[in-house]
Design a protein around this motif. Sequence first.
Motif, short mmCIF file in Angstrom:
data_model
loop_
_atom_site.label_atom_id
_atom_site.label_comp_id
_atom_site.label_asym_id
_atom_site.label_seq_id
_atom_site.Cartn_x
_atom_site.Cartn_y
_atom_site.Cartn_z
N TYR A 25 0.76 -1.28 0.31
CA TYR A 25 0.06 0.00 -0.02
C TYR A 25 0.75 1.18 0.01
CZ TYR A 25 -3.03 -3.65 1.61
OH TYR A 25 -3.73 -5.00 2.01
N ASP A 26 2.06 1.00 0.25
CA ASP A 26 3.08 2.25 0.16
C ASP A 26 4.46 1.81 -0.64
OD1 ASP A 26 4.74 1.10 1.89
OD2 ASP A 26 3.71 2.04 3.68
N ALA A 27 5.19 2.97 -0.57
CA ALA A 27 6.42 2.82 -1.48
C ALA A 27 7.48 2.06 -0.82
CB ALA A 27 7.02 4.26 -1.65
N SER A 28 7.69 2.36 0.77
CA SER A 28 8.56 1.60 1.30
C SER A 28 8.41 0.03 1.56
CB SER A 28 8.62 2.42 2.72
OG SER A 28 8.69 3.67 2.86
N PHE A 29 7.15 -0.51 1.74
CA PHE A 29 6.95 -1.61 1.84
C PHE A 29 7.06 -2.24 0.41
CE2 PHE A 29 5.32 -1.06 5.98
CZ PHE A 29 5.96 -2.42 6.69
N ALA A 30 6.71 -1.71 -0.62
CA ALA A 30 6.81 -2.10 -2.04
C ALA A 30 8.11 -2.34 -2.46
CB ALA A 30 5.97 -1.08 -3.18
N LYS A 31 8.86 -1.39 -2.15
CA LYS A 31 10.56 -1.59 -2.43
C LYS A 31 10.98 -2.96 -1.74
CE LYS A 31 14.45 1.59 -2.98
NZ LYS A 31 15.59 0.72 -2.18
N LEU A 32 10.48 -2.99 -0.46
CA LEU A 32 11.02 -3.81 0.45
C LEU A 32 10.83 -5.28 -0.18
CD1 LEU A 32 11.19 -4.20 4.42
CD2 LEU A 32 10.41 -6.08 2.94
N PHE A 33 9.68 -5.42 -0.52
CA PHE A 33 9.06 -6.75 -0.98
C PHE A 33 9.70 -6.88 -2.41
CE2 PHE A 33 4.59 -6.02 1.32
CZ PHE A 33 5.25 -6.19 2.55
N GLU A 35 12.54 -6.06 -3.71
CA GLU A 35 13.88 -6.38 -3.55
C GLU A 35 14.06 -7.68 -2.90
OE1 GLU A 35 15.47 -3.18 -1.21
OE2 GLU A 35 15.74 -1.61 -3.03
N ALA A 36 13.13 -8.06 -1.96
CA ALA A 36 13.33 -9.46 -1.52
C ALA A 36 12.83 -10.34 -2.24
CB ALA A 36 12.35 -9.53 -0.39
N GLY A 37 12.46 -10.19 -3.49
CA GLY A 37 12.14 -11.27 -4.49
C GLY A 37 10.51 -11.42 -4.83
N VAL A 38 9.67 -10.52 -4.34
CA VAL A 38 8.19 -10.72 -4.70
C VAL A 38 8.12 -10.09 -5.91
CG1 VAL A 38 5.89 -10.42 -3.79
CG2 VAL A 38 7.70 -10.72 -2.11
N GLY A 39 7.53 -10.89 -6.98
CA GLY A 39 7.48 -10.44 -8.35
C GLY A 39 6.15 -9.91 -8.46
N VAL A 40 5.08 -9.97 -7.78
CA VAL A 40 3.66 -9.43 -8.08
C VAL A 40 3.27 -8.76 -6.49
CG1 VAL A 40 1.35 -10.07 -8.61
CG2 VAL A 40 3.16 -11.50 -9.72
N VAL A 240 11.30 -8.21 9.09
CA VAL A 240 10.36 -8.07 7.83
C VAL A 240 11.04 -8.91 6.93
CG1 VAL A 240 8.86 -6.83 6.42
CG2 VAL A 240 9.24 -6.24 8.82
N ARG A 241 12.29 -8.59 6.62
CA ARG A 241 12.84 -9.08 5.15
C ARG A 241 13.07 -10.45 5.43
NH1 ARG A 241 15.36 -4.24 5.68
NH2 ARG A 241 15.21 -2.90 3.85
N GLY A 242 13.41 -10.72 6.47
CA GLY A 242 13.36 -12.54 6.91
C GLY A 242 12.06 -13.23 6.83
#
Length: 265
Positions: A25-33, A35-40, A240-242
């Motif tokens: 829902y926001d840029a910060s979590f979108a970037k984290l997800f 970069e972690a490899g979530v493609g969608v 969260v990344r883990g």
Amino acid sequence: MSKTTVSTLQQYKQDGKKFATLTAYDASFAKLFSEAGVGVLLVGDSLGMVLQGHADTVPVSVDDMAYHVASVSRGAVDALVIADMPFMSYTTPIQTYETATKLMQAGANMVKLEGGEWLYESIKGLTERGVPVCGHLGLTPQSVHLFGGFKVQGRQQSQADKLLSDAKALEAAGAQLLVLECIPTELAATITQALSIPVIGIGAGSVTDGQILVMHDLIGLTPGKPPKFSKNFLTDGRDVRGAVAAYIDAVTDGSFPGPEHSFSS
């Protein structure tokens, strides 16, 4: 990491490779997800419940969605961004095109609509105009008042037959993805095998091509009682990344969702 596209997901289905998706829902979590490899990433109208505090998704507006789509699209560098079209924003083909225009111009790569065969003309029109579409069947949250609550769908044979028919109609109309929510695992398997497009499940067992979770469920921030199909991955000392990495691993190796997160007929 290269940009995830519909073609990427289609190849995953052909290769039998399961994929993990999340709401954002926001840029910060979108970037984290991303970069972690979530493609969608799905910018879900679930924001009405997890961000705005509503009891359901009905109050969410097109402007609400466009705001959050724009935020997510700025952070989701490599992810495919799907935007929910909110309640009563796609009642006619013309209204559907207008809503989709706003969401695509805000940064979405695809729009998602809840409903079955009645959406055929609208989906056909969107895809003819270059707008990728994701369908959504089963427990469609915008219809919660019609269903009488958040209930498993497709347990009766007539319901199961209708869901399979609707899924085939959405694919025929041009939908390139399908979300199945809260349906028996056996039915989800039948639908997934019957379609050539990738199917993403939530509360549909481990038989679908991909899985999606609301990010608040992933990290244990679900308001009230968590739904049966969810799991808190922010455990065992993870950050969260883990938690995201553990979720991706569990989806790709088939250990999530387990029987305890799924429904039977």
